[in-house]
Design an enzyme around this catalytic site. Structure first.
Site, PDB file in Angstrom:
ATOM      1  N   ASN A 172     -14.323  46.420  77.196  1.00  0.00           N
ATOM      2  CA  ASN A 172     -15.005  45.652  76.153  1.00  0.00           C
ATOM      3  C   ASN A 172     -15.802  46.583  75.265  1.00  0.00           C
ATOM      4  O   ASN A 172     -16.465  47.502  75.753  1.00  0.00           O
ATOM      5  CB  ASN A 172     -15.982  44.640  76.779  1.00  0.00           C
ATOM      6  CG  ASN A 172     -15.275  43.448  77.340  1.00  0.00           C
ATOM      7  OD1 ASN A 172     -14.529  42.780  76.641  1.00  0.00           O
ATOM      8  ND2 ASN A 172     -15.488  43.188  78.607  1.00  0.00           N
ATOM      9  N   HIS A 173     -15.802  46.323  73.967  1.00  0.00           N
ATOM     10  CA  HIS A 173     -16.610  47.104  73.042  1.00  0.00           C
ATOM     11  C   HIS A 173     -18.088  46.715  73.153  1.00  0.00           C
ATOM     12  O   HIS A 173     -18.417  45.545  73.358  1.00  0.00           O
ATOM     13  CB  HIS A 173     -16.172  46.845  71.605  1.00  0.00           C
ATOM     14  CG  HIS A 173     -14.976  47.623  71.202  1.00  0.00           C
ATOM     15  ND1 HIS A 173     -15.034  48.946  70.855  1.00  0.00           N
ATOM     16  CD2 HIS A 173     -13.674  47.278  71.115  1.00  0.00           C
ATOM     17  CE1 HIS A 173     -13.830  49.382  70.557  1.00  0.00           C
ATOM     18  NE2 HIS A 173     -12.970  48.386  70.711  1.00  0.00           N
ATOM     19  N   ALA A 174     -18.961  47.684  72.966  1.00  0.00           N
ATOM     20  CA  ALA A 174     -20.388  47.408  72.781  1.00  0.00           C
ATOM     21  C   ALA A 174     -20.572  47.082  71.302  1.00  0.00           C
ATOM     22  O   ALA A 174     -19.901  47.664  70.451  1.00  0.00           O
ATOM     23  CB  ALA A 174     -21.208  48.626  73.178  1.00  0.00           C
ATOM     24  N   PHE A 175     -21.485  46.142  70.991  1.00  0.00           N
ATOM     25  CA  PHE A 175     -21.624  45.736  69.587  1.00  0.00           C
ATOM     26  C   PHE A 175     -23.023  45.228  69.223  1.00  0.00           C
ATOM     27  O   PHE A 175     -23.251  44.786  68.098  1.00  0.00           O
ATOM     28  CB  PHE A 175     -20.600  44.647  69.262  1.00  0.00           C
ATOM     29  CG  PHE A 175     -20.705  43.441  70.167  1.00  0.00           C
ATOM     30  CD1 PHE A 175     -21.601  42.427  69.902  1.00  0.00           C
ATOM     31  CD2 PHE A 175     -19.893  43.345  71.295  1.00  0.00           C
ATOM     32  CE1 PHE A 175     -21.688  41.322  70.737  1.00  0.00           C
ATOM     33  CE2 PHE A 175     -19.973  42.240  72.125  1.00  0.00           C
ATOM     34  CZ  PHE A 175     -20.880  41.228  71.854  1.00  0.00           C
TER      35      PHE A 175
END
Length: 163
Positions: free
Chosen positions: A87-90
């Site tokens: 999962n991307h950090a955002f």
């Protein structure tokens, strides 16, 4: 990246297994079939992809290596399913999402033996699909799926069980 393909496995010449700069490994077990246009892409982690014996990944599936993917034996995956164990950090609006890189692992993805995953499913980091389960087409899986259950939808819900 190390790629280990069992001599009895069949990987289409039109499948694409990208080389990892992180040293992740892709293992494809005996008699497993990787259809045309299946994509293996290293992204966001150091997890290995290990696919057991007698599995089929149909055309258009995408396999990100991320935090790892383990598929048991006798698993059938219909067309265009995506495995995304990452999962991307955002959350920081002052940096681009690409700059923030990735979130910590939720444990990768684990698929048991004798599982059928329908077409166009998305399987996310932390998902565990137990032995004998069936996942209906176009489902989103991000948690645990009980053994021999039949699940479908988004949000995912149990609709039946194998007897």
């Amino acid at each position: 990246m190390t790629i280990e393909i069992h001599p009895t496995a069949k990987v289409s010449a039109l499948a694409d297994i990208e080389v990892s700069v992180r040293g992740t490994k892709v293992v494809i077990g005996p008699r497993t079939v990787i259809d045309a246009f299946v994509k293996f892409k290293p992204a966001g982690g150091k997890g290995d992809v290990v696919i057991g014996a007698d599995c089929v990944l149909n055309s258009g599936c995408v396999v990100y290596t991320g935090n790892g993917l383990t598929i048991g034996d006798g698993v059938a995956v219909a067309a265009n399913t995506t495995f995304a164990p990452v999962n991307h950090a955002f959350m920081d609006k002052n940096r681009t999402i690409r700059e923030q890189r990735f979130l910590p692992s939720k444990g990768g993805i684990v698929i048991g033996d004798d599982v059928w995953i329908g077409a166009n499913c998305v399987i996310l980091d932390g998902a565990c699909i137990s032995d004998g389960a069936v996942v209906g087409a176009m489902s989103l899986v991000r948690g645990n799926v009980a053994p021999y259950s039949v699940v479908a939808g988004n949000p995912l819900r149990q609709i039946s069980e194998r007897t």
